[in-house]
Design a protein around this motif. Structure first.
Motif, PDB file in Angstrom:
ATOM      1  N   VAL A  96     -15.123  19.962  -4.472  1.00 22.39           N
ATOM      2  CA  VAL A  96     -14.796  19.458  -3.202  1.00 22.39           C
ATOM      3  C   VAL A  96     -13.837  20.204  -2.343  1.00 22.39           C
ATOM      4  O   VAL A  96     -13.961  19.773  -1.057  1.00 22.39           O
ATOM      5  CB  VAL A  96     -14.731  17.916  -3.066  1.00 22.39           C
ATOM      6  CG1 VAL A  96     -15.746  17.281  -3.812  1.00 22.39           C
ATOM      7  CG2 VAL A  96     -13.295  17.485  -3.604  1.00 22.39           C
ATOM      8  N   ARG A  97     -12.842  20.782  -3.013  1.00 18.37           N
ATOM      9  CA  ARG A  97     -11.609  21.305  -2.562  1.00 18.37           C
ATOM     10  C   ARG A  97     -12.151  22.442  -1.314  1.00 18.37           C
ATOM     11  O   ARG A  97     -13.412  23.129  -1.447  1.00 18.37           O
ATOM     12  CB  ARG A  97     -10.902  22.400  -3.443  1.00 18.37           C
ATOM     13  CG  ARG A  97      -9.504  22.871  -2.865  1.00 18.37           C
ATOM     14  CD  ARG A  97      -8.666  23.288  -4.013  1.00 18.37           C
ATOM     15  NE  ARG A  97      -8.417  22.465  -5.025  1.00 18.37           N
ATOM     16  CZ  ARG A  97      -8.620  22.429  -6.204  1.00 18.37           C
ATOM     17  NH1 ARG A  97      -9.375  23.553  -6.687  1.00 18.37           N
ATOM     18  NH2 ARG A  97      -8.193  21.788  -7.177  1.00 18.37           N
ATOM     19  N   GLY A  98     -11.612  21.995  -0.111  1.00 20.44           N
ATOM     20  CA  GLY A  98     -12.049  22.988   1.224  1.00 20.44           C
ATOM     21  C   GLY A  98     -13.143  22.423   1.818  1.00 20.44           C
ATOM     22  O   GLY A  98     -13.261  22.707   3.077  1.00 20.44           O
ATOM     23  N   ARG A  99     -13.742  21.310   1.282  1.00 18.15           N
ATOM     24  CA  ARG A  99     -14.787  20.454   2.027  1.00 18.15           C
ATOM     25  C   ARG A  99     -14.386  19.069   2.444  1.00 18.15           C
ATOM     26  O   ARG A  99     -14.847  18.501   3.546  1.00 18.15           O
ATOM     27  CB  ARG A  99     -15.903  20.637   1.345  1.00 18.15           C
ATOM     28  CG  ARG A  99     -16.640  22.022   0.992  1.00 18.15           C
ATOM     29  CD  ARG A  99     -18.068  21.888   0.462  1.00 18.15           C
ATOM     30  NE  ARG A  99     -18.139  20.901  -0.636  1.00 18.15           N
ATOM     31  CZ  ARG A  99     -18.656  20.033  -1.174  1.00 18.15           C
ATOM     32  NH1 ARG A  99     -19.602  19.621  -0.170  1.00 18.15           N
ATOM     33  NH2 ARG A  99     -18.669  19.620  -2.334  1.00 18.15           N
ATOM     34  N   PHE A 100     -13.621  18.437   1.449  1.00 21.26           N
ATOM     35  CA  PHE A 100     -13.277  17.002   1.566  1.00 21.26           C
ATOM     36  C   PHE A 100     -11.643  17.270   1.893  1.00 21.26           C
ATOM     37  O   PHE A 100     -10.998  17.934   1.297  1.00 21.26           O
ATOM     38  CB  PHE A 100     -13.655  16.393   0.330  1.00 21.26           C
ATOM     39  CG  PHE A 100     -14.942  16.063  -0.199  1.00 21.26           C
ATOM     40  CD1 PHE A 100     -15.969  16.793   0.566  1.00 21.26           C
ATOM     41  CD2 PHE A 100     -15.264  15.081  -0.993  1.00 21.26           C
ATOM     42  CE1 PHE A 100     -17.328  16.512   0.429  1.00 21.26           C
ATOM     43  CE2 PHE A 100     -16.601  15.006  -1.407  1.00 21.26           C
ATOM     44  CZ  PHE A 100     -17.482  15.555  -0.763  1.00 21.26           C
ATOM     45  N   THR A 101     -11.095  16.130   2.738  1.00 20.01           N
ATOM     46  CA  THR A 101      -9.815  15.917   2.863  1.00 20.01           C
ATOM     47  C   THR A 101      -9.538  14.547   2.869  1.00 20.01           C
ATOM     48  O   THR A 101     -10.216  13.738   3.514  1.00 20.01           O
ATOM     49  CB  THR A 101      -9.413  16.476   4.226  1.00 20.01           C
ATOM     50  OG1 THR A 101      -9.690  17.914   4.506  1.00 20.01           O
ATOM     51  CG2 THR A 101      -8.015  16.179   4.699  1.00 20.01           C
ATOM     52  N   ILE A 102      -8.609  14.230   1.871  1.00 19.51           N
ATOM     53  CA  ILE A 102      -8.197  12.838   1.641  1.00 19.51           C
ATOM     54  C   ILE A 102      -6.898  12.633   2.409  1.00 19.51           C
ATOM     55  O   ILE A 102      -6.017  13.431   2.651  1.00 19.51           O
ATOM     56  CB  ILE A 102      -7.822  12.498   0.160  1.00 19.51           C
ATOM     57  CG1 ILE A 102      -7.377  11.221  -0.213  1.00 19.51           C
ATOM     58  CG2 ILE A 102      -6.544  13.313  -0.429  1.00 19.51           C
ATOM     59  CD1 ILE A 102      -7.167  10.665  -1.799  1.00 19.51           C
ATOM     60  N   SER A 103      -6.849  11.407   3.179  1.00 21.00           N
ATOM     61  CA  SER A 103      -5.653  11.115   3.880  1.00 21.00           C
ATOM     62  C   SER A 103      -5.346   9.564   3.846  1.00 21.00           C
ATOM     63  O   SER A 103      -6.160   8.836   3.453  1.00 21.00           O
ATOM     64  CB  SER A 103      -5.883  11.648   5.417  1.00 21.00           C
ATOM     65  OG  SER A 103      -7.000  10.889   5.958  1.00 21.00           O
ATOM     66  N   ARG A 104      -4.190   9.116   4.485  1.00 20.68           N
ATOM     67  CA  ARG A 104      -3.871   7.772   4.373  1.00 20.68           C
ATOM     68  C   ARG A 104      -3.279   7.293   5.738  1.00 20.68           C
ATOM     69  O   ARG A 104      -2.468   8.211   6.358  1.00 20.68           O
ATOM     70  CB  ARG A 104      -3.081   7.433   3.399  1.00 20.68           C
ATOM     71  CG  ARG A 104      -1.803   8.298   2.989  1.00 20.68           C
ATOM     72  CD  ARG A 104      -1.368   7.887   1.510  1.00 20.68           C
ATOM     73  NE  ARG A 104      -1.079   6.475   1.271  1.00 20.68           N
ATOM     74  CZ  ARG A 104      -0.969   6.008   0.000  1.00 20.68           C
ATOM     75  NH1 ARG A 104      -1.038   6.730  -0.994  1.00 20.68           N
ATOM     76  NH2 ARG A 104      -0.649   4.538   0.006  1.00 20.68           N
ATOM     77  N   ASP A 105      -3.233   6.148   6.077  1.00 18.45           N
ATOM     78  CA  ASP A 105      -2.501   5.504   6.994  1.00 18.45           C
ATOM     79  C   ASP A 105      -1.708   4.277   6.479  1.00 18.45           C
ATOM     80  O   ASP A 105      -2.339   3.362   6.569  1.00 18.45           O
ATOM     81  CB  ASP A 105      -3.077   5.336   8.226  1.00 18.45           C
ATOM     82  CG  ASP A 105      -2.736   4.699   9.364  1.00 18.45           C
ATOM     83  OD1 ASP A 105      -1.330   4.227   9.333  1.00 18.45           O
ATOM     84  OD2 ASP A 105      -3.103   4.727  10.718  1.00 18.45           O
ATOM     85  N   ASN A 106      -0.443   4.424   6.143  1.00 17.10           N
ATOM     86  CA  ASN A 106       0.191   3.531   5.513  1.00 17.10           C
ATOM     87  C   ASN A 106       0.584   2.276   6.535  1.00 17.10           C
ATOM     88  O   ASN A 106       0.709   1.083   6.175  1.00 17.10           O
ATOM     89  CB  ASN A 106       1.532   3.970   4.860  1.00 17.10           C
ATOM     90  CG  ASN A 106       1.300   4.804   3.816  1.00 17.10           C
ATOM     91  OD1 ASN A 106      -0.008   4.672   3.137  1.00 17.10           O
ATOM     92  ND2 ASN A 106       2.207   5.573   3.223  1.00 17.10           N
ATOM     93  N   ALA A 107       0.520   2.588   7.881  1.00 17.04           N
ATOM     94  CA  ALA A 107       0.695   1.529   8.869  1.00 17.04           C
ATOM     95  C   ALA A 107      -0.516   0.539   8.794  1.00 17.04           C
ATOM     96  O   ALA A 107      -0.314  -0.550   9.235  1.00 17.04           O
ATOM     97  CB  ALA A 107       1.057   2.166  10.169  1.00 17.04           C
ATOM     98  N   LYS A 108      -1.592   1.186   8.593  1.00 17.25           N
ATOM     99  CA  LYS A 108      -2.869   0.369   8.564  1.00 17.25           C
ATOM    100  C   LYS A 108      -3.259   0.137   7.213  1.00 17.25           C
ATOM    101  O   LYS A 108      -4.554  -0.623   7.105  1.00 17.25           O
ATOM    102  CB  LYS A 108      -3.954   1.167   9.542  1.00 17.25           C
ATOM    103  CG  LYS A 108      -3.593   1.380  10.857  1.00 17.25           C
ATOM    104  CD  LYS A 108      -4.716   1.867  11.651  1.00 17.25           C
ATOM    105  CE  LYS A 108      -4.347   2.251  13.242  1.00 17.25           C
ATOM    106  NZ  LYS A 108      -5.495   2.915  13.810  1.00 17.25           N
TER     107      LYS A 108
ATOM    108  N   PHE B  14       0.843  -1.234   0.020  1.00 19.82           N
ATOM    109  CA  PHE B  14      -0.058  -0.020  -0.025  1.00 19.82           C
ATOM    110  C   PHE B  14       0.715   1.382   0.002  1.00 19.82           C
ATOM    111  O   PHE B  14       0.613   2.163  -0.775  1.00 19.82           O
ATOM    112  CB  PHE B  14      -0.949  -0.036   1.264  1.00 19.82           C
ATOM    113  CG  PHE B  14      -1.848   1.288   1.448  1.00 19.82           C
ATOM    114  CD1 PHE B  14      -1.750   2.000   2.280  1.00 19.82           C
ATOM    115  CD2 PHE B  14      -2.908   1.393   0.337  1.00 19.82           C
ATOM    116  CE1 PHE B  14      -2.599   3.102   2.457  1.00 19.82           C
ATOM    117  CE2 PHE B  14      -3.636   2.147   0.633  1.00 19.82           C
ATOM    118  CZ  PHE B  14      -3.476   3.467   1.686  1.00 19.82           C
ATOM    119  N   SER B  15       1.947   1.409   0.760  1.00 19.54           N
ATOM    120  CA  SER B  15       2.519   2.670   0.867  1.00 19.54           C
ATOM    121  C   SER B  15       3.370   2.902  -0.364  1.00 19.54           C
ATOM    122  O   SER B  15       4.025   3.997  -0.351  1.00 19.54           O
ATOM    123  CB  SER B  15       3.640   2.560   2.034  1.00 19.54           C
ATOM    124  OG  SER B  15       4.695   1.240   1.824  1.00 19.54           O
ATOM    125  N   SER B  16       3.507   2.018  -1.436  1.00 19.76           N
ATOM    126  CA  SER B  16       4.139   2.475  -2.370  1.00 19.76           C
ATOM    127  C   SER B  16       3.249   2.862  -3.628  1.00 19.76           C
ATOM    128  O   SER B  16       3.768   3.395  -4.815  1.00 19.76           O
ATOM    129  CB  SER B  16       4.668   1.088  -3.139  1.00 19.76           C
ATOM    130  OG  SER B  16       5.662   0.495  -2.178  1.00 19.76           O
TER     131      SER B  16
END
Lengths: 121, 109
Positions: free
Chosen positions: A64-76, A29-31
């Motif tokens: 969606v800019r300013g309303r949505f936020t994309i993020s990730r947790d590579n450990a999970k 996933f982290s790649s």
């Protein structure tokens, strides 16, 4: 086998918030960059947001800019989409997909099955 | 914002050949738009077919091919099979955003 499983969809009132998650397995996933794509009922696909493999770069569609936020947790092995100030026109099936670069091109290859978000009072 | 345009619908006979196109409102589509093509059947998630104009994924049937044609990205199906009836969408990189076309509903009749 690459698997992407979305969760977190549901019914929310206009102005409300919702957090979508995507559990990834079967690849490192982290790649990989990742992306969210949505599809309103009976409509075409719409790209929503991308995030770089290490989370250091993000991009969004203007709506969606300013309303949505994309993020990730590579450990999970998890991709997220925090959606705030939701509007009726955000109603859609939201797909998580793998996004990457190879053979001189960016591409989306694997998709999840999607999770339905309904914004209605 | 850039608008990406596809034919709303096309019909092809089994065994025939059909070409779907993908145009950008900003001008000619080039390889720098990194054209991707996807197939979607009712009730299913999209499936990737083509990327980088003409590269196939490992699962893409040989009868699908991609190209640039007259300033547009193109997807050609040769020897169409009944199972190819589906919605086909293109994706282009337009500046700092990715934009899908509206989709082409392909009927095999």
């Amino acid at each position: 086998e690459v698997q992407l499983v979305e969760s977190g969809g549901g019914l929310v009132q206009p102005g409300g918030s919702l957090r979508l998650s995507c559990a990834a397995s079967g690849f490192i996933f982290s790649s990989y960059w990742m992306t969210w794509v949505r599809q309103a009922p009976g409509k075409g696909l719409e790209w929503v947001a991308n995030i770089k493999s290490d989370g250091s770069a993000k991009s969004y569609v203007d709506s969606v800019r300013g309303r949505f936020t994309i993020s990730r947790d590579n450990a999970k092995n998890s991709l997220n989409l925090q959606m705030n100030s939701l509007r009726a026109d955000d109603t859609a099936v939201y797909y998580c997909a793998r996004f990457d670069y190879g053979l001189g091109s960016y591409y989306i290859d694997y998709w999840g099955q999607g999770t339905l978000v309904t914004v209605s009072s | 914002q850039t608008v990406v345009t596809q034919e709303p619908s096309l019909t092809v006979s089994p065994g025939g050949t059909v070409t779907l196109t993908c145009a950008s409102s900003t001008g000619a589509v080039t390889s720098g738009y990194y054209p991707n093509w996807f197939q979607q059947k009712p009730g299913q998630a999209p499936r990737a077919l083509i990327y980088g104009t003409n590269n196939k994924h490992s699962w893409t049937p040989a009868r699908f091919s991609g190209s640039l044609l007259g300033g547009k990205a193109a997807l050609t199906l040769s020897g169409v099979e009944p199972e190819d009836e589906a919605e086909y969408s293109c994706l282009l990189y337009c500046g700092d955003a990715w934009v899908f076309g509206g989709g082409t509903k392909l009927t095999v009749l």
